[in-house]
Design a protein around this motif. Structure first.
Motif, PDB file in Angstrom:
ATOM      1  N   GLN A  48      19.072   9.635  21.225  1.00 34.69           N
ATOM      2  CA  GLN A  48      18.069   8.587  21.401  1.00 34.69           C
ATOM      3  C   GLN A  48      16.662   9.164  21.377  1.00 34.69           C
ATOM      4  O   GLN A  48      15.741   8.557  20.818  1.00 34.69           O
ATOM      5  N   LEU A  49      16.471  10.343  21.968  1.00 37.11           N
ATOM      6  CA  LEU A  49      15.147  10.979  21.975  1.00 37.11           C
ATOM      7  C   LEU A  49      14.725  11.371  20.563  1.00 37.11           C
ATOM      8  O   LEU A  49      13.556  11.223  20.182  1.00 37.11           O
ATOM      9  N   ILE A  50      15.673  11.875  19.769  1.00 40.70           N
ATOM     10  CA  ILE A  50      15.384  12.186  18.363  1.00 40.70           C
ATOM     11  C   ILE A  50      14.986  10.910  17.627  1.00 40.70           C
ATOM     12  O   ILE A  50      13.999  10.885  16.879  1.00 40.70           O
ATOM     13  N   TYR A  51      15.751   9.859  17.843  1.00 45.27           N
ATOM     14  CA  TYR A  51      15.458   8.568  17.223  1.00 45.27           C
ATOM     15  C   TYR A  51      14.047   8.107  17.594  1.00 45.27           C
ATOM     16  O   TYR A  51      13.270   7.680  16.731  1.00 45.27           O
ATOM     17  N   ASP A  52      13.698   8.213  18.874  1.00 42.93           N
ATOM     18  CA  ASP A  52      12.374   7.784  19.331  1.00 42.93           C
ATOM     19  C   ASP A  52      11.265   8.597  18.669  1.00 42.93           C
ATOM     20  O   ASP A  52      10.208   8.054  18.326  1.00 42.93           O
ATOM     21  N   SER A  53      11.505   9.896  18.480  1.00 49.68           N
ATOM     22  CA  SER A  53      10.502  10.740  17.821  1.00 49.68           C
ATOM     23  C   SER A  53      10.304  10.325  16.372  1.00 49.68           C
ATOM     24  O   SER A  53       9.176  10.267  15.862  1.00 49.68           O
ATOM     25  N   VAL A  54      11.409  10.035  15.686  1.00 46.68           N
ATOM     26  CA  VAL A  54      11.313   9.598  14.288  1.00 46.68           C
ATOM     27  C   VAL A  54      10.567   8.266  14.202  1.00 46.68           C
ATOM     28  O   VAL A  54       9.737   8.064  13.302  1.00 46.68           O
ATOM     29  N   VAL A  55      10.827   7.376  15.145  1.00 43.14           N
ATOM     30  CA  VAL A  55      10.118   6.088  15.168  1.00 43.14           C
ATOM     31  C   VAL A  55       8.615   6.314  15.305  1.00 43.14           C
ATOM     32  O   VAL A  55       7.800   5.698  14.591  1.00 43.14           O
ATOM     33  N   ILE A  56       8.220   7.198  16.225  1.00 42.76           N
ATOM     34  CA  ILE A  56       6.792   7.480  16.435  1.00 42.76           C
ATOM     35  C   ILE A  56       6.171   8.048  15.161  1.00 42.76           C
ATOM     36  O   ILE A  56       5.126   7.571  14.695  1.00 42.76           O
ATOM     37  N   LYS A  57       6.807   9.072  14.588  1.00 35.16           N
ATOM     38  CA  LYS A  57       6.224   9.667  13.384  1.00 35.16           C
ATOM     39  C   LYS A  57       6.150   8.653  12.253  1.00 35.16           C
ATOM     40  O   LYS A  57       5.156   8.593  11.514  1.00 35.16           O
ATOM     41  N   ASN A  58       7.193   7.839  12.115  1.00 38.06           N
ATOM     42  CA  ASN A  58       7.208   6.862  11.031  1.00 38.06           C
ATOM     43  C   ASN A  58       6.104   5.825  11.184  1.00 38.06           C
ATOM     44  O   ASN A  58       5.485   5.399  10.200  1.00 38.06           O
ATOM     45  N   LYS A  59       5.833   5.375  12.412  1.00 40.63           N
ATOM     46  CA  LYS A  59       4.751   4.415  12.635  1.00 40.63           C
ATOM     47  C   LYS A  59       3.418   4.992  12.161  1.00 40.63           C
ATOM     48  O   LYS A  59       2.587   4.299  11.574  1.00 40.63           O
ATOM     49  N   VAL A  60       3.219   6.282  12.420  1.00 44.74           N
ATOM     50  CA  VAL A  60       1.956   6.931  12.044  1.00 44.74           C
ATOM     51  C   VAL A  60       1.851   7.079  10.529  1.00 44.74           C
ATOM     52  O   VAL A  60       0.856   6.689   9.919  1.00 44.74           O
ATOM     53  N   VAL A  61       2.887   7.633   9.900  1.00 45.92           N
ATOM     54  CA  VAL A  61       2.779   7.934   8.470  1.00 45.92           C
ATOM     55  C   VAL A  61       2.851   6.674   7.614  1.00 45.92           C
ATOM     56  O   VAL A  61       2.290   6.638   6.520  1.00 45.92           O
ATOM     57  N   THR A  62       3.540   5.634   8.088  1.00 43.30           N
ATOM     58  CA  THR A  62       3.600   4.391   7.322  1.00 43.30           C
ATOM     59  C   THR A  62       2.229   3.732   7.244  1.00 43.30           C
ATOM     60  O   THR A  62       1.853   3.154   6.214  1.00 43.30           O
ATOM     61  N   SER A  63       1.451   3.841   8.322  1.00 48.22           N
ATOM     62  CA  SER A  63       0.122   3.230   8.323  1.00 48.22           C
ATOM     63  C   SER A  63      -0.904   4.065   7.567  1.00 48.22           C
ATOM     64  O   SER A  63      -1.956   3.567   7.171  1.00 48.22           O
ATOM     65  N   ASP A  64      -0.605   5.347   7.346  1.00 49.44           N
ATOM     66  CA  ASP A  64      -1.564   6.238   6.676  1.00 49.44           C
ATOM     67  C   ASP A  64      -0.797   7.316   5.908  1.00 49.44           C
ATOM     68  O   ASP A  64      -0.774   8.480   6.296  1.00 49.44           O
ATOM     69  N   PRO A  65      -0.142   6.939   4.796  1.00 46.36           N
ATOM     70  CA  PRO A  65       0.753   7.880   4.107  1.00 46.36           C
ATOM     71  C   PRO A  65       0.068   9.110   3.533  1.00 46.36           C
ATOM     72  O   PRO A  65       0.699  10.169   3.416  1.00 46.36           O
ATOM     73  N   THR A  66      -1.215   9.026   3.174  1.00 43.59           N
ATOM     74  CA  THR A  66      -1.880  10.167   2.527  1.00 43.59           C
ATOM     75  C   THR A  66      -2.861  10.889   3.444  1.00 43.59           C
ATOM     76  O   THR A  66      -3.694  11.667   2.989  1.00 43.59           O
ATOM     77  N   GLU A  67      -2.763  10.649   4.739  1.00 45.68           N
ATOM     78  CA  GLU A  67      -3.545  11.355   5.760  1.00 45.68           C
ATOM     79  C   GLU A  67      -5.051  11.217   5.563  1.00 45.68           C
ATOM     80  O   GLU A  67      -5.802  12.192   5.543  1.00 45.68           O
ATOM     81  N   GLN A  68      -5.501   9.989   5.432  1.00 44.18           N
ATOM     82  CA  GLN A  68      -6.936   9.723   5.356  1.00 44.18           C
ATOM     83  C   GLN A  68      -7.546   9.490   6.736  1.00 44.18           C
ATOM     84  O   GLN A  68      -8.754   9.606   6.915  1.00 44.18           O
ATOM     85  N   GLY A  69      -6.696   9.141   7.711  1.00 39.43           N
ATOM     86  CA  GLY A  69      -7.227   8.838   9.045  1.00 39.43           C
ATOM     87  C   GLY A  69      -6.194   9.089  10.117  1.00 39.43           C
ATOM     88  O   GLY A  69      -5.999  10.209  10.580  1.00 39.43           O
ATOM     89  N   LEU A  70      -5.444   8.017  10.498  1.00 37.34           N
ATOM     90  CA  LEU A  70      -4.541   8.084  11.643  1.00 37.34           C
ATOM     91  C   LEU A  70      -3.518   9.213  11.540  1.00 37.34           C
ATOM     92  O   LEU A  70      -3.197   9.859  12.547  1.00 37.34           O
ATOM     93  N   ARG A  71      -2.980   9.480  10.343  1.00 39.22           N
ATOM     94  CA  ARG A  71      -1.932  10.500  10.215  1.00 39.22           C
ATOM     95  C   ARG A  71      -2.407  11.874  10.685  1.00 39.22           C
ATOM     96  O   ARG A  71      -1.596  12.729  11.037  1.00 39.22           O
ATOM     97  N   LYS A  72      -3.720  12.071  10.709  1.00 35.51           N
ATOM     98  CA  LYS A  72      -4.240  13.359  11.179  1.00 35.51           C
ATOM     99  C   LYS A  72      -3.820  13.658  12.608  1.00 35.51           C
ATOM    100  O   LYS A  72      -3.781  14.820  13.016  1.00 35.51           O
ATOM    101  N   ILE A  73      -3.512  12.609  13.399  1.00 32.31           N
ATOM    102  CA  ILE A  73      -3.169  12.867  14.804  1.00 32.31           C
ATOM    103  C   ILE A  73      -1.913  13.722  14.931  1.00 32.31           C
ATOM    104  O   ILE A  73      -1.703  14.384  15.951  1.00 32.31           O
ATOM    105  N   LEU A  74      -1.070  13.722  13.886  1.00 27.45           N
ATOM    106  CA  LEU A  74       0.137  14.540  13.912  1.00 27.45           C
ATOM    107  C   LEU A  74      -0.183  16.031  13.898  1.00 27.45           C
ATOM    108  O   LEU A  74       0.695  16.865  14.112  1.00 27.45           O
ATOM    109  N   ASN A  75      -1.452  16.362  13.653  1.00 27.17           N
ATOM    110  CA  ASN A  75      -1.859  17.766  13.618  1.00 27.17           C
ATOM    111  C   ASN A  75      -2.324  18.287  14.973  1.00 27.17           C
ATOM    112  O   ASN A  75      -2.819  19.417  15.057  1.00 27.17           O
ATOM    113  N   PHE A  76      -2.179  17.490  16.031  1.00 32.74           N
ATOM    114  CA  PHE A  76      -2.542  18.016  17.348  1.00 32.74           C
ATOM    115  C   PHE A  76      -1.741  19.288  17.628  1.00 32.74           C
ATOM    116  O   PHE A  76      -0.528  19.332  17.431  1.00 32.74           O
ATOM    117  N   GLY A  77      -2.446  20.329  18.057  1.00 30.04           N
ATOM    118  CA  GLY A  77      -1.809  21.617  18.323  1.00 30.04           C
ATOM    119  C   GLY A  77      -1.613  22.479  17.098  1.00 30.04           C
ATOM    120  O   GLY A  77      -1.289  23.665  17.197  1.00 30.04           O
TER     121      GLY A  77
END
Length: 356
Positions: free
Chosen positions: A209-238
Motif C-alpha cells: 500500500q505504501l508503494i502504491y501511495d508513492s506511485v500515486v503521489i509521483k503520478n499526480k505530479v508528473v501528469t500535471s507537468d510531464p516535461t518539468e516546466q514547473g510543478l514536476r521540479k518538486i520531485l528534485n527535492f534533495g
C-alpha cells in the motif's frame, strides 16, 4: 489494488501484471520481444518472469548488461543498440526492461532512440524503481559521473509492478528506495511522511500500500507537468546536492560509492537545513525531518575538500538556468518551493551543520 492511469500509460500491480502484459502481447503482436536484464535480475527475476509470459509464436531474446550505476552509460547503450540490430529488431519490436532504476532508465532510453523509437514496458524489480525510476517517462544515462545528463522524456506502454521481486533485494537496496518514498511525503503529503517515519506501528504487509501511495503521489505530479516546466521540479527535492554527492563519491577511487537513496538522504538533510535559512521551514520541522531520515540512514563523513568539490559539481545540475543553480526547498513539510537560489556560503554552512 487498482491500476493507475498516467498521461500515456497505465501502472499495473501484482495480480494484474502478467494478465496485462500477455494481453498487450496478444493484441499488438510485436514482431519480436526483447528483455533487458542486468547480471542480478538475470538470475533472481528472469526465470519467474519468463514462466508467466505467454508469447505464442513470437520469438524472445534476452539481453544482459552489467549491474550498477557505473554501467549506466552510452557505451552500454551502444552495446544494446547493436544487439537489437544484430537480432533484427524492427520498429514493431517490443523491449521489456526487467530490473532496477539503471535498467529501466537505460532501457527506456535505448527503446526511445532505436529506429527513432520502439515500444517498451518497464517491469521494476527494486523498491527505488517501483516508486520512482519507472514512473513518469524519464529515461537516460549518465555522462561520466554526471547523473542523467543524456536522455529523453518518453513513457513506455505500461509499468508492471510485481512486488514479489522485492524478496530478491538486499536490505541495503530496500533502504535506498525508501529515500524516495520519504521525499514524496516531504514534498506532497505530511500524513504520508508521518506514516513512513512510524513504520514500527505497521506490518510488512503494509508495504504494498505504501508503494502504491508513492506511485500515486509521483503520478499526480508528473501528469500535471510531464516535461518539468514547473510543478514536476518538486520531485528534485534533495537531488540538487544529492546528485552532486552521488557523482562525487562515484568518481573518486578513495571513496566508497553511495547508492542513490543514500546520497539523496544526505541531500534532503542538507536542503532541509537550507530551507530554514531561506524558505521559513521551522526549526521544529527541521528536527522532525532530521530525526525521520536518520532513523533509517547513517551519516557519511564529508570533509571540507569533499564539500568544495561537491559544490563545484552543482553547475551541472539539470534545473540550472542561465548559470544559476536552482534548488527545490521546503516552506513546511508537504509545502515545497521551486527555483530557490542559495549562496555557496550557505551550502557550506549546511555541510557544517550536517557534520555536527
Amino acid at each position: 489494488m487498482n491500476s493507475i492511469s498516467t498521461k500515456n500509460a497505465i501502472v499495473y500491480f501484482n495480480s494484474e501484471v502478467y494478465t496485462e502484459i500477455n494481453k498487450y502481447i496478444e493484441t499488438t503482436k510485436p514482431s519480436k520481444i526483447f528483455i533487458l536484464v542486468d547480471t542480478n535480475t538475470h538470475d533472481a527475476c528472469l526465470p519467474n518472469f519468463l514462466g508467466q509470459i505467454e508469447s505464442g509464436n513470437i520469438e524472445i531474446e534476452v539481453m544482459e548488461m552489467p549491474n550498477g550505476e557505473e554501467h549506466k552509460t552510452i557505451d552500454i547503450c551502444t552495446g544494446v543498440w547493436e544487439a537489437l540490430s544484430e537480432y533484427n529488431a524492427d520498429r514493431k519490436s517490443l523491449l521489456i526492461n526487467l530490473g532496477g532504476g539503471v535498467v529501466t532508465d537505460l532501457g527506456g532510453f535505448v527503446a526511445s532512440t532505436y529506429m527513432r523509437g520502439i515500444s517498451y514496458i518497464n517491469v521494476p524489480t527494486s523498491l527505488l524503481a517501483m516508486v520512482d525510476a519507472s514512473v513518469g517517462g524519464k529515461t537516460g544515462v549518465d555522462l561520466g559521473a554526471l547523473k542523467n545528463q543524456i536522455g529523453v522524456i518518453n513513457e513506455g506502454e505500461m509499468v508492471a509492478i510485481d512486488t514479489s521481486f522485492l524478496d530478491t533485494l538486499p536490505s541495503k537496496e530496500m533502504v535506498s528506495g525508501f529515500a524516495e518514498m520519504l521525499k514524496h511525503g516531504l514534498i506532497f503529503d505530511k500524513n504520508y511522511w508521518n506514516t513512513l517515519t512510524h513504520l514500527e506501528a505497521l506490518d510488512i504487509s503494509d508495504l504494498d500500500q505504501l508503494i502504491y501511495d508513492s506511485v500515486v503521489i509521483k503520478n499526480k505530479v508528473v501528469t500535471s507537468d510531464p516535461t518539468e516546466q514547473g510543478l514536476r521540479k518538486i520531485l528534485n527535492f534533495g537531488h540538487t546536492l544529492g546528485h552532486a554527492i552521488e557523482s562525487y563519491f562515484l568518481e573518486n577511487a578513495d571513496k566508497t560509492p553511495l547508492l542513490h537513496g543514500e546520497a539523496i538522504a544526505i541531500g534532503m538533510l542538507l536542503e532541509a537545513y537550507l530551507s530554514t535559512k531561506t524558505c521559513g521551514l521551522s526549526n521544529e520541522e527541521l528536527e522532525i525531518i532530521t530525526n525521520g531520515i536518520l532513523k533509517t540512514f547513517t551519516k557519511v563523513k564529508i570533509t571540507e575538500n569533499d564539500q568544495k568539490a561537491i559544490i563545484n559539481l552543482l553547475k551541472y545540475d539539470k534545473k540550472n538556468s542561465h548559470g544559476v543553480v536552482k534548488f527545490v526547498l521546503l516552506e513546511a513539510i508537504g509545502q515545497p518551493k521551486i527555483d530557490c537560489v542559495v549562496s555557496n556560503e550557505l551550502i557550506t554552512e549546511a555541510f557544517i551543520n550536517y557534520n555536527n
